[in-house]
Design an enzyme around this catalytic site. Structure first.
Site, mmCIF file in Angstrom:
data_model
loop_
_atom_site.group_PDB
_atom_site.id
_atom_site.type_symbol
_atom_site.label_atom_id
_atom_site.label_comp_id
_atom_site.label_asym_id
_atom_site.label_seq_id
_atom_site.Cartn_x
_atom_site.Cartn_y
_atom_site.Cartn_z
ATOM 1 N N SER A 43 0.749 -1.355 0.068
ATOM 2 C CA SER A 43 0.102 0.019 0.074
ATOM 3 C C SER A 43 0.915 1.403 -0.040
ATOM 4 C CB SER A 43 -1.001 -0.127 1.124
ATOM 5 O OG SER A 43 -0.205 0.211 2.436
ATOM 6 N N VAL A 45 1.051 4.213 1.672
ATOM 7 C CA VAL A 45 1.516 4.838 2.941
ATOM 8 C C VAL A 45 2.440 4.072 3.457
ATOM 9 C CG1 VAL A 45 0.891 5.542 5.155
ATOM 10 C CG2 VAL A 45 -0.500 5.983 3.273
ATOM 11 N N CYS A 46 2.312 2.573 3.490
ATOM 12 C CA CYS A 46 3.124 1.707 4.134
ATOM 13 C C CYS A 46 4.513 1.636 3.337
ATOM 14 C CB CYS A 46 2.768 0.341 4.078
ATOM 15 S SG CYS A 46 1.083 -0.021 5.090
ATOM 16 N N THR A 47 4.515 1.718 2.063
ATOM 17 C CA THR A 47 5.728 1.862 1.075
ATOM 18 C C THR A 47 6.501 3.118 1.521
ATOM 19 O OG1 THR A 47 4.444 1.027 -0.836
ATOM 20 C CG2 THR A 47 6.523 2.223 -1.382
#
Lengths: 155, 177
Positions: A43, A45-47
């Protein structure tokens, strides 16, 4: 659900490493551990989050801290996620039974069934020294907050 | 920068790359030349004539060309061509390999040997790393990241954001309803 608080002992839990080995409360002993709970591999934001933490990974190591990403993704997904970014931060899977460890730390987001965005630092005695949880999983804690947390825990 | 604990929002430094209306609200613009959102932000800030200080937020895990392009821009800066080079990078992010960097440097009339020497030099690498670490200490979480008026704005600035800073939005998107 509230995030585990400083001063509390880490709960009993079992996560799975990318090698399929169990990672438990015992693995927290003897060092400073930063558990980075995140909602979903790949995803956006997680990236962003892991790209930022990877940039200063040597600084975390220099402070004696070991980071692990924790999500309800299956291990292969976590590994593919990390490899796609060139991220070397270890990944721990909370896939089955789904979210049990995240719940034990107070880092599970019931509405969408994922680990929420949260950070937990434990000391060599397996006691929580600092924790953080976002208002919702989309809130991304900067690397600076972890360094604040490490500093607070050492004080 | 050794300490990565939370720092105050950045303010103007003597060696910042600055352009735009010096009477306008300063925007400290942390960006990466490989990032498409940064290109859009760059275009909007430039078109608005905003008072901008550009700083690098070049994450190695973001793109393998993030660091080389940042260092190349600093090498161009050593020959007084930072903004021209930055504009040229953002104008065509599909061509960011070394031959493309040399082509841009040639087109700008830069000394290629000096450019190549500088972009691989330790001081240039240190400058880029200093910027990136300062961004992270200030709480940057994505690219681009804008700091202005003591507030932080992640992502591409929209018309409302520019208006709050006192700038016109030259590429205003018409309302559809």
């Amino acid at each position: 659900m509230s995030i585990i608080a400083p001063g509390e002992g880490a709960p009993e839990f079992t996560l799975k490493t990318d090698q399929g080995e169990p990672f438990t409360r015992e693995d927290l002993a003897g060092g400073t551990t930063v558990l980075v709970f995140y909602p979903a591999a790949f995803s956006s934001v997680c990236t962003d989050q892991f790209q930022i933490y990877q940039e200063v990974l040597e600084d975390f190591t220099g402070q004696g801290a070991t980071l692990y990403g924790v999500s309800c993704d299956q291990s292969d997904s976590q590994t593919a996620f990390a490899q796609s970014l060139g991220v070397t931060i270890g990944m721990l899977s909370d896939f089955e039974p789904k979210g049990r460890a995240s719940r034990a730390f107070g880092a599970y987001f019931e509405p969408t069934g994922v680990s929420t965005r949260a950070l937990v630092i434990t000391g060599p005695d397996q006691v929580v020294t600092w924790s953080w949880i976002g208002e919702h999983p989309g809130v991304l804690p900067g690397a600076n907050l972890i360094f604040d947390g490490l500093s607070a825990g050492a004080a | 920068m050794k300490d990565l604990r939370s720092a105050a929002p950045p303010t103007l430094r003597e060696d910042d790359h600055v352009r735009g209306d010096p009477g306008g609200e300063l925007v400290v613009f942390y960006a990466d030349f490989t990032c498409p959102r940064c290109a859009v932000a760059h275009d909007r800030l430039t078109a608005a004539g905003a008072h901008v200080a550009f700083r690098h937020m070049a994450l190695r895990a973001k793109d393998e060309r993030a660091l080389p392009t940042a260092c190349a821009a600093e090498a161009a800066a050593a020959q007084g061509a930072f903004w021209a080079f930055a504009d040229a990078l953002y104008a065509d992010q599909g061509h960011l390999d070394d031959p493309h960097l040399w082509a841009r440097a040639r087109a700008l009339g830069l000394d290629i040997d000096g450019f190549d020497r500088d972009r691989r030099s330790p001081p240039v690498a240190a400058r880029v790393q200093r910027d990136t670490r300062a961004a992270l200490a200030a709480g940057a979480t994505t690219t681009p990241m804008l700091f202005a008026g003591g507030a932080v704005h992640p992502g591409v600035p929209d018309g409302d954001y520019l208006a709050r800073l006192g700038y016109d939005d030259p590429v205003r998107i018409p309302k559809t309803s």
